[in-house]
Design an enzyme around this catalytic site. Structure first.
Site, short mmCIF file in Angstrom:
data_model
loop_
_atom_site.label_atom_id
_atom_site.label_comp_id
_atom_site.label_asym_id
_atom_site.label_seq_id
_atom_site.Cartn_x
_atom_site.Cartn_y
_atom_site.Cartn_z
N PHE A 121 46.49 15.35 35.49
CA PHE A 121 45.52 16.14 35.83
C PHE A 121 45.18 15.94 37.15
O PHE A 121 45.52 15.22 37.87
CB PHE A 121 44.24 15.32 34.92
N GLN A 234 29.22 20.07 39.90
CA GLN A 234 30.72 20.53 39.83
C GLN A 234 30.68 21.72 39.13
O GLN A 234 30.28 21.93 37.92
CB GLN A 234 31.59 19.42 39.13
N HIS A 236 33.46 23.75 37.48
CA HIS A 236 34.69 23.67 37.14
C HIS A 236 35.73 25.05 37.47
O HIS A 236 35.41 26.09 37.07
CB HIS A 236 35.05 23.34 35.39
N LEU A 250 35.00 26.57 28.69
CA LEU A 250 35.86 25.67 29.47
C LEU A 250 37.40 26.34 29.08
O LEU A 250 37.59 26.34 27.75
CB LEU A 250 35.73 24.43 29.28
N GLU A 253 41.66 21.77 32.04
CA GLU A 253 42.59 21.44 33.20
C GLU A 253 43.90 20.91 32.66
O GLU A 253 44.94 21.04 33.12
CB GLU A 253 42.16 20.25 33.86
N ARG A 309 38.91 19.75 41.43
CA ARG A 309 38.21 20.63 41.09
C ARG A 309 37.35 21.51 42.07
O ARG A 309 37.38 22.81 42.08
CB ARG A 309 37.12 20.39 39.88
N HIS A 380 29.99 22.91 35.07
CA HIS A 380 30.41 22.07 34.37
C HIS A 380 29.90 20.82 34.40
O HIS A 380 29.66 20.24 33.24
CB HIS A 380 32.11 22.16 34.63
N ARG A 415 33.79 14.67 40.68
CA ARG A 415 34.61 13.80 39.81
C ARG A 415 35.94 14.41 39.39
O ARG A 415 36.26 15.55 39.47
CB ARG A 415 33.73 13.99 38.41
#
Length: 604
Positions: A121, A234, A236, A250, A253, A309, A380, A415
């Site tokens: 990730f 954030q 995404h 979404l 990832e 991200r 996100h 994050r």
């Protein structure tokens, strides 16, 4: 005079996602009488939408992983604005929390020798995400709910919390109403744990579900709790962009972790064009090396699609603005290309990414095993939230705890993917533990009956205006447009000043909102309450973003595009002033101990 149905608990948990259920279970195990209040039905919390996995240094796939690497990755991803104590506890305790979830019945994907499988990730040096296909959040909620419901907690579903209650500065409980019938409730409690999630619905394009209107942050702010890092929202990098009806949903990832690549309209993998200095030594030089990394080659470095991200989202935004985007205003995410590398690639994709396959097939009539997806940034996650003490998760308001996305500190300026689910487990458990301890050591709190009646009266005033009042849905829509356009991925001072002016006008309109009908199933009423909370978090985001005159993590200022080392010494704190106005200040970071500094240096 409105009637209140009354309940009394030692610990009241507001929110029934991963953090709330884990807190409730832990508090119940400590002997506390626990009540849980949730906005939707039990089992429908936004945690079920988490797809990729739970970040924990189990070292099942790569034995070089350990808590020290995870800690350093988290601090680097957060641009060193993180609460270092929370990052340390998170990295150390996440493996135990995942194994605990497994012992309670979670069915993780497995390695060939039967251990929990882990995937790559963004921002994580090694494959670290324990997962259940791409439906990890659903399995997590199922397990926590099944285990927790037998711990004796009493659940109040489909309720809106109107206000937290205080007794001489300490928490005394909360009040709200039942969304089905419109009946008022009082939940008296010695300690309250907020686990209400994020703020995504303050923006027009978001991956967040309808509940995410910033309720917990607004509730805490109104009773004097400090908020922190609110500028760091954030975006995404990969949300659906087409069809328009599903824009923002979404795209995990995990697609990139399994080998998916990002291409512009010219077919170029543009992520190779811009690799930050901080990550150059850890990023693949060639497409071949990046592919080997996704297939488990320990000597390969990660592809640039798995950078943090914030960086990936800005690169996508750049391609679209410069005219190299996809037909519907995004870029192409392609997992189908692996047919050139793997036999039976279609079956492989369906097994690894079942939800993504069905999501695109059903919503966009697109087969991801043969065609690229169109994706673009979507609001996100909120790194900011209620400022809490690292070990206990208690805020500056005695008896008020927070865990999960509603709490600040762990993630700093940005994050890493997968850290959110382990955050829920580690700090949900700690919040429940310390809330139960606090409740055990303190006596009952008193309720101010006059205040209770005033809250109920204020909640009902929009009914008096009826159809002649302002439309709450239009107010909500206008706020979302203003935040998306003026306080989005790329920010400048003049636009954010416009946003503040817009918020002030919208607040005046909110005070004139009118609704028709009665209190049963009245979504207009619910929206009127929600937009009051959304105004608070929107103003907090904007004021914090204005004060931080630099670009760092999820905050990108076009008028201050560089990172300023001086600003790297401060968090931004927001609190409600004595005059009711929002106060914003910068506060120096707590110095990191030398032994943790050594860990960061060692892992660079």
């Amino acid at each position: 005079m409105p009637e209140f149905q009354r309940f009394s608990y030692d610990v009241l948990v507001i929110g029934a996602g991963g953090a709330g259920l884990r807190a409730a279970t832990e508090a119940g195990a400590a002997g506390a009488k626990v009540g849980v209040v949730c906005k939707s039905l039990l089992g429908k919390a936004h945690t079920v939408m988490a797809e990729g996995g739970i970040a924990a240094a189990l070292a099942n796939v790569d034995d070089r992983d350990n808590w020290r690497v995870h800690f350093a990755d988290t601090m680097r991803g957060g641009q060193y604005l993180n609460n270092w104590r929370m990052a340390e506890l998170h990295a150390k305790e996440a493996p135990e929390c995942v194994r605990e979830l497994e012992a309670w019945g979670a069915l993780f994907d497995r390695t060939t020798d039967g251990r929990i499988l882990q995937r790559n990730f963004g921002g994580h040096r090694y494959p670290r995400l324990a997962h259940v296909g791409d439906r990890t959040g659903l399995e997590m909620i199922r397990t926590l709910q099944d285990h927790g419901i037998h711990a004796g907690m009493q659940v109040h579903m489909e309720c809106t919390v109107l206000s937290l209650l205080l007794d001489g500065g300490r928490i005394a409980g909360a009040c709200g109403y039942d969304r089905e019938k419109g009946r008022f409730y009082l939940w008296q409690a010695k300690a309250v744990v907020l686990a209400t999630g994020g703020i995504g619905r303050a923006f027009k394009i978001t991956s967040n579900s309808w509940e995410y209107t910033g309720d917990g942050l607004a509730l805490a702010y109104r009773v004097g709790a400090e908020l922190q890092d609110m500028e760091f929202v954030q975006f995404h990098p990969t949300g659906m962009v087409w069809p328009i009806s599903v824009r923002g949903i979404l795209v995990t990832e995990g697609v990139r972790g399994e080998g998916g690549v990002l291409r512009n309209s010219e077919g170029r993998r543009f992520m190779f064009d811009d690799i930050p200095d901080l990550y150059k030594e850890q990023t693949a030089d060639t497409e071949e090396e990046g592919w080997r990394y996704t297939q488990g080659d320990k000597n390969a470095r990660r592809p640039p699609e798995l950078l943090t991200r914030d960086h990936v989202a800005r690169c996508i935004n750049r391609e679209v603005k410069e005219g190299r985007g996809s037909p519907h205003g995004g870029v192409f995410l392609d997992i189908s290309w692996i047919k050139d590398r793997l036999p039976k690639s279609a079956e492989h994709i369906k097994r690894k990414l079942p939800s993504m396959y069905h999501q695109f097939k059903q919503l966009a009539d697109l087969d991801i095993t043969t065609e690229p997806m169109e994706v673009g940034p979507t609001t996100h996650y909120m790194m900011g939230g209620i400022r809490v003490e690292g070990d206990s998760q208690m805020s500056n308001v005695p008896g008020l705890f927070a865990a999960g996305e509603v709490a600040a500190g762990l993630h700093g300026a940005n994050r890493l993917g997968g850290n959110s689910l382990s955050d829920l487990l580690v700090f949900g458990r700690r919040a429940g533990q310390y809330a139960a301890q606090y409740a055990r050591d303190i006596g009952p709190a008193a309720i101010d009956e006059r205040e209770l009646q005033d809250i109920a009266t204020a909640a009902l005033v929009a009914f008096d205006r009826g159809a002649s009042g302002e439309n709450p849905y239009q107010i909500q829509y206008d706020l979302q447009e203003a935040m998306q356009d003026l306080v989005g991925i790329v920010r400048v001072e003049s636009e954010m000043q416009q946003a503040l002016e817009a918020i002030e006008k919208l607040r005046s309109r909110t005070e004139k909102a009118g609704i028709v009908g009665n209190r049963e199933y009245n979504n207009g009423w619910h929206t009127t309450i929600d937009i009051g909370n959304m105004m608070i978090v929107s103003e907090a985001i904007t004021r914090a973003a204005l004060l931080r005159k630099e670009s760092r993590g999820a905050q990108f200022r076009d008028d201050f595009p560089g990172k300023d080392s001086e600003w790297g010494k401060y968090n931004i704190i927001i609190r409600r002033g004595a005059d009711g106005e929002m106060q914003v200040e910068k506060r120096a970071l707590t110095p990191m101990p030398e032994e943790l500094k050594a860990v960061v240096e060692e892992m660079k």
